[in-house]
Design a protein around this motif. Structure first.
Motif, PDB file in Angstrom:
ATOM      1  N   ASN A 133       0.819  -1.209   0.000  1.00 37.90           N
ATOM      2  CA  ASN A 133       0.000   0.000   0.000  1.00 37.90           C
ATOM      3  C   ASN A 133       0.854   1.261   0.000  1.00 37.90           C
ATOM      4  O   ASN A 133       0.526   2.237  -0.665  1.00 37.90           O
ATOM      5  N   VAL A 134       1.950   1.264   0.747  1.00 37.03           N
ATOM      6  CA  VAL A 134       2.802   2.446   0.830  1.00 37.03           C
ATOM      7  C   VAL A 134       3.480   2.699  -0.510  1.00 37.03           C
ATOM      8  O   VAL A 134       3.548   3.836  -0.983  1.00 37.03           O
ATOM      9  N   GLU A 182       2.434   1.716  -3.487  1.00 35.23           N
ATOM     10  CA  GLU A 182       1.406   2.151  -4.437  1.00 35.23           C
ATOM     11  C   GLU A 182       1.033   3.608  -4.205  1.00 35.23           C
ATOM     12  O   GLU A 182       0.817   4.361  -5.158  1.00 35.23           O
ATOM     13  N   LEU A 183       0.957   4.007  -2.948  1.00 35.99           N
ATOM     14  CA  LEU A 183       0.628   5.398  -2.630  1.00 35.99           C
ATOM     15  C   LEU A 183       1.716   6.340  -3.121  1.00 35.99           C
ATOM     16  O   LEU A 183       1.420   7.400  -3.697  1.00 35.99           O
ATOM     17  N   ALA A 184       2.965   5.973  -2.941  1.00 38.73           N
ATOM     18  CA  ALA A 184       4.074   6.816  -3.406  1.00 38.73           C
ATOM     19  C   ALA A 184       4.041   6.953  -4.928  1.00 38.73           C
ATOM     20  O   ALA A 184       4.219   8.050  -5.470  1.00 38.73           O
ATOM     21  N   ALA A 222       1.393   6.678  -6.811  1.00 34.64           N
ATOM     22  CA  ALA A 222       0.224   7.494  -7.141  1.00 34.64           C
ATOM     23  C   ALA A 222       0.500   8.978  -6.953  1.00 34.64           C
ATOM     24  O   ALA A 222       0.062   9.807  -7.760  1.00 34.64           O
ATOM     25  N   VAL A 223       1.245   9.346  -5.909  1.00 31.30           N
ATOM     26  CA  VAL A 223       1.547  10.760  -5.669  1.00 31.30           C
ATOM     27  C   VAL A 223       2.443  11.303  -6.782  1.00 31.30           C
ATOM     28  O   VAL A 223       2.207  12.404  -7.304  1.00 31.30           O
TER      29      VAL A 223
END
Length: 138
Positions: A13-14, A16-18, A20-21
């Protein structure tokens, strides 16, 4: 302490979040350039030759009182473009991938075997006998 931090960082999740940002920042610049160079001139041309675009002045002769509806339209178009791209590029494929993973997981899980009829009947008889015994002991 460092192991816990490493596990947190390596969690999917981390990462993927990075991603995405970073992609979101790059995409924001792309949509901003598109709206500033293509959408804004089209909206401004609808305002007429001597106008600043689509809008109206609250006090004539005072440019600080100009209500710029073109900027609002540009922001709405920019938002819709961003939302559509995020939905079709990220959300739809992720939902399909989750659905496929769910289907694979369900296919790998062994199905529960149905209870044989004789076992079900014996269980029901046992429960009825217990119920009768409780009534008789009152």
């Amino acid at each position: 302490m460092f192991k816990g931090f490493r596990d947190f960082i390596m969690r999917g999740n981390v990462i993927e979040l990075a991603i995405a940002v970073v992609i979101g920042g790059a995409f924001t610049a792309l949509v901003g350039a598109f709206t500033a160079n293509i959408v804004d001139p089209v909206i401004a041309s609808a305002g007429g030759v001597d106008a600043n675009g689509v809008g109206f002045p609250i006090r004539p002769g005072n440019p600080a009182t100009f209500v710029d509806l073109g900027a609002v339209l540009t922001a709405i178009i920019s938002f819709l473009i961003t939302a559509a791209v995020v939905y079709f590029i990220f959300v739809v494929p992720m939902n399909r991938a989750k659905e496929r993973l769910r289907a694979l997981t369900a296919a790998q899980e062994p199905e529960e075997e149905p209870t044989p009829v004789d076992t079900a009947l014996l269980t029901e008889m046992r429960d009825l006998l217990r119920e009768l015994a409780v009534r008789d002991n009152r």
